[in-house]
Scaffold this active site. Sequence first.
Site, short mmCIF file in Angstrom:
data_model
loop_
_atom_site.label_atom_id
_atom_site.label_comp_id
_atom_site.label_asym_id
_atom_site.label_seq_id
_atom_site.Cartn_x
_atom_site.Cartn_y
_atom_site.Cartn_z
N ASP A 43 0.82 -1.22 0.00
CA ASP A 43 0.00 0.00 0.00
C ASP A 43 0.85 1.27 0.00
O ASP A 43 0.60 2.20 0.80
CB ASP A 43 -0.93 0.04 1.24
N GLU A 213 -11.08 -1.26 -3.05
CA GLU A 213 -10.39 -0.50 -1.98
C GLU A 213 -9.26 0.31 -2.61
O GLU A 213 -9.13 0.39 -3.84
CB GLU A 213 -9.83 -1.48 -0.94
O1 FUB Z 1 -2.36 -3.89 3.72
C1 FUB Z 1 -3.61 -4.08 4.28
C2 FUB Z 1 -4.70 -4.01 3.28
O2 FUB Z 1 -4.37 -4.77 2.15
C3 FUB Z 1 -4.99 -2.67 2.72
O3 FUB Z 1 -5.73 -1.84 3.53
C4 FUB Z 1 -5.71 -3.05 1.49
O4 FUB Z 1 -5.86 -2.02 0.57
C5 FUB Z 1 -4.85 -4.16 0.99
O5 FUB Z 1 -3.77 -3.69 0.23
#
Ligand code: FUB
Length: 331
Positions: A43, A213
């Site tokens: 991320d 997301e």
């Molecule tokens: O790294 C944790 C979670 O995994 C993130 O919040 C999501 O977007 C995914 O990448």
Amino acid sequence: MHRNFSLAFLFTILLSGCSHKMHQQSSGKLTSHNPVFEGWYADPEGAIFNKQYWIYPTYSAPYNQQVFLDAFSSTDLVNWNKHSRILDTANVKWAKRAVWAPAIVEKGGKYYLFFGANDIQNDNQQGGIGVAVADNPAGPFKDYLGKPLIDKFYNGAQPIDQFVFKDKDGQYYIIYGGWRHCNIAKLKDDFTGLIPYDDSTTFKEITPKGYVEGPFMFIRNGKYYFMWSEGGWTGPNYSVAYAIANSPFGPFERVGKILQQDSTIATGAGHHSVIHADKNNKWFIVYHRRPLGEMDGNHRVTCIDEMFFDEKGFIKPVKMTFEGVKKLSLK
Ligand code: FUB
């Protein structure tokens, strides 16, 4: 005796000059290579502060071990310095685990780091999106509010994966959301809370088709580019898609994917950010991906590749590489 000494001195100087050059050539990387730094990091939020590149990633590990954030800085995109534990849950009384997806902005000489914590599953759990502040991009960041900024589900969006967007008129918005819903909310000037819109709602849903997301937004030639991740982050199909609109509120019509797995390079490529080196008008996508053959969902590494636009302004599919990007100083 004197002559011999001078010759020896000259010889030593020449030799040290040569070995210095050899040393520079053998260790001098011409490109960043991918991953750009060692370790499991996901991320990544890329930024430029004071003519330096910065990357703020999630420490990719089991949730109970995700209790801190590291950052990385570089003057040339190729050589990166690690800044350990710029944020630590030991200093955030409400954050216990799953510290995710930092987003950072500089305002008035202060650095504000927005982060998700605790991976809340419903409105009764403690956690959500918090803000930390520091005088320096390398921290140390301290909890700014003493509580989360957003700690409930609105429009079905899990309060994680925040991005802070500055509009043309200087207004800052928080764009965020997991569980396939994305909201945009207006931030107060000092980031201590949210301002309701004229219709008295605070969270506007802008979810495009396919959204899962990891939202990101930028402006180019007056247009709003909205990008997000699709698929499951632990699997191979994680990817990035985008839309273009005339406003940060959309409507966002999905154009298509621009980053996805490549059977010769890596799988699970997603949750990205974009760095614009505007002096050189270069665009870089900073993202995580999973090495080929790796099955551990947490094995995610941070990479950078160049991002190109076509003559109509559409983003060209990103070619993932092992070489990474060439040196680019901002000075
Ligand atoms: O790294 C944790 C979670 O995994 C993130 O919040 C999501 O977007 C995914 O990448």
